[in-house]
Design a protein around this motif. Structure first.
Motif, PDB file in Angstrom:
ATOM      1  N   ALA A 194       0.253  -1.539   0.179  1.00 32.73           N
ATOM      2  CA  ALA A 194       0.356  -0.107  -0.053  1.00 32.73           C
ATOM      3  C   ALA A 194       0.550   1.228  -0.192  1.00 32.73           C
ATOM      4  CB  ALA A 194      -1.203  -0.253   1.087  1.00 32.73           C
ATOM      5  N   PHE A 195       2.147   1.188   1.233  1.00 31.23           N
ATOM      6  CA  PHE A 195       2.470   2.426   1.042  1.00 31.23           C
ATOM      7  C   PHE A 195       3.156   2.643  -0.674  1.00 31.23           C
ATOM      8  CE2 PHE A 195       6.422   4.988   1.860  1.00 31.23           C
ATOM      9  CZ  PHE A 195       5.728   5.928   2.176  1.00 31.23           C
ATOM     10  N   VAL A 196       4.204   1.581  -1.175  1.00 30.68           N
ATOM     11  CA  VAL A 196       4.367   1.529  -2.584  1.00 30.68           C
ATOM     12  C   VAL A 196       3.343   1.921  -3.564  1.00 30.68           C
ATOM     13  CG1 VAL A 196       5.615   0.480  -4.745  1.00 30.68           C
ATOM     14  CG2 VAL A 196       6.089  -0.376  -2.242  1.00 30.68           C
ATOM     15  N   GLY A 197       1.851   2.075  -3.542  1.00 34.89           N
ATOM     16  CA  GLY A 197       0.851   3.080  -4.099  1.00 34.89           C
ATOM     17  C   GLY A 197       0.900   4.207  -4.019  1.00 34.89           C
ATOM     18  N   PHE A 198       2.383   4.572  -2.977  1.00 37.19           N
ATOM     19  CA  PHE A 198       1.830   6.130  -2.470  1.00 37.19           C
ATOM     20  C   PHE A 198       3.058   6.122  -3.721  1.00 37.19           C
ATOM     21  CE2 PHE A 198       1.340   5.912   1.849  1.00 37.19           C
ATOM     22  CZ  PHE A 198      -0.259   6.311   2.038  1.00 37.19           C
ATOM     23  N   LEU A 199       3.401   5.927  -4.492  1.00 35.16           N
ATOM     24  CA  LEU A 199       4.902   6.183  -5.664  1.00 35.16           C
ATOM     25  C   LEU A 199       3.864   7.184  -6.558  1.00 35.16           C
ATOM     26  CD1 LEU A 199       7.124   3.847  -5.224  1.00 35.16           C
ATOM     27  CD2 LEU A 199       7.765   5.805  -4.599  1.00 35.16           C
ATOM     28  N   GLN A 200       2.571   6.818  -7.057  1.00 35.82           N
ATOM     29  CA  GLN A 200       1.617   6.709  -7.948  1.00 35.82           C
ATOM     30  C   GLN A 200       1.262   8.218  -7.930  1.00 35.82           C
ATOM     31  OE1 GLN A 200       1.733   5.233 -10.962  1.00 35.82           O
ATOM     32  NE2 GLN A 200       3.723   3.614  -9.718  1.00 35.82           N
ATOM     33  N   GLU A 201       0.973   8.600  -6.653  1.00 36.20           N
ATOM     34  CA  GLU A 201       0.376   9.910  -6.311  1.00 36.20           C
ATOM     35  C   GLU A 201       0.884  11.171  -5.480  1.00 36.20           C
ATOM     36  OE1 GLU A 201      -2.765  11.969  -5.853  1.00 36.20           O
ATOM     37  OE2 GLU A 201      -3.290   9.829  -5.486  1.00 36.20           O
ATOM     38  N   GLY A 202       0.123  11.953  -7.266  1.00 35.30           N
ATOM     39  CA  GLY A 202       0.932  12.804  -7.434  1.00 35.30           C
ATOM     40  C   GLY A 202       1.414  14.347  -7.008  1.00 35.30           C
ATOM     41  N   HIS A 203      -0.215  14.649  -6.606  1.00 34.90           N
ATOM     42  CA  HIS A 203      -0.601  15.658  -5.944  1.00 34.90           C
ATOM     43  C   HIS A 203      -0.631  16.025  -4.381  1.00 34.90           C
ATOM     44  CE1 HIS A 203      -4.184  15.199  -8.259  1.00 34.90           C
ATOM     45  NE2 HIS A 203      -4.601  16.185  -8.238  1.00 34.90           N
ATOM     46  N   ALA A 231       8.787   8.161  -1.793  1.00 33.58           N
ATOM     47  CA  ALA A 231      10.470   8.079  -2.762  1.00 33.58           C
ATOM     48  C   ALA A 231      11.077   7.766  -1.427  1.00 33.58           C
ATOM     49  CB  ALA A 231      10.524   8.900  -4.207  1.00 33.58           C
ATOM     50  N   HIS A 232      11.257   9.642  -1.409  1.00 33.68           N
ATOM     51  CA  HIS A 232      12.350   9.489  -0.012  1.00 33.68           C
ATOM     52  C   HIS A 232      12.247   8.744   1.023  1.00 33.68           C
ATOM     53  CE1 HIS A 232      14.965  12.582  -0.939  1.00 33.68           C
ATOM     54  NE2 HIS A 232      13.814  13.445  -1.707  1.00 33.68           N
ATOM     55  N   LEU A 233      11.107   8.389   1.348  1.00 31.99           N
ATOM     56  CA  LEU A 233      10.956   8.079   3.054  1.00 31.99           C
ATOM     57  C   LEU A 233      11.253   6.282   2.251  1.00 31.99           C
ATOM     58  CD1 LEU A 233       7.581   9.259   4.534  1.00 31.99           C
ATOM     59  CD2 LEU A 233      10.207   8.729   5.412  1.00 31.99           C
ATOM     60  N   LEU A 234      10.952   5.253   1.236  1.00 28.28           N
ATOM     61  CA  LEU A 234      11.930   4.415   0.620  1.00 28.28           C
ATOM     62  C   LEU A 234      12.917   4.395   0.809  1.00 28.28           C
ATOM     63  CD1 LEU A 234       8.652   3.377  -1.728  1.00 28.28           C
ATOM     64  CD2 LEU A 234       9.380   2.176   0.608  1.00 28.28           C
TER      65      LEU A 234
END
Length: 113
Positions: free
Chosen positions: A49-58, A66-69
């Protein structure tokens, strides 16, 4: 779990409106809050689910993710490549020159370490 993902999104939104970016000045306190949420999600086995945040540009959500990962998880090859591509795209952006400069500096620091 939903509360953690919602909290992460809201913290990114708040950071955006306060002008706080992952590599910018004043980011440490904001980053600590996001790291705590990140750790909560990883402890709850929600890395996908967290990796899915990479697709969220807002609200720079993908940049924070990306930084946290990269900084706190050491992701596998394809995920790391995607993270670095996101960071590099922000570094080359002409829309937000301040963020671009901060990300360029961050990338230089990564190359030296």
């Amino acid at each position: 779990m939903q509360r953690l993902t919602d909290s992460f999104l809201m913290q990114c939104r708040e950071n955006f409106f306060q002008g706080i970016t992952p590599s910018g000045p004043g980011a440490e306190t904001a980053k600590q809050a996001l790291v705590a949420l990140f750790r909560g999600l990883t402890a709850a086995n929600q890395m996908e689910a967290f990796v899915g945040f990479l697709q969220e540009g807002h609200y720079s959500i993908n940049l924070w993710a990306a930084h946290l990962l990269v900084e706190h998880h050491c992701p596998d090859g394809p995920t790391r490549q995607l993270c670095m591509k996101i960071i590099e795209s922000h570094a080359m952006s002409t829309i937000h020159p301040k963020v671009a400069q901060e990300e360029l500096e961050w990338l230089k620091g990564q190359a030296q370490s």
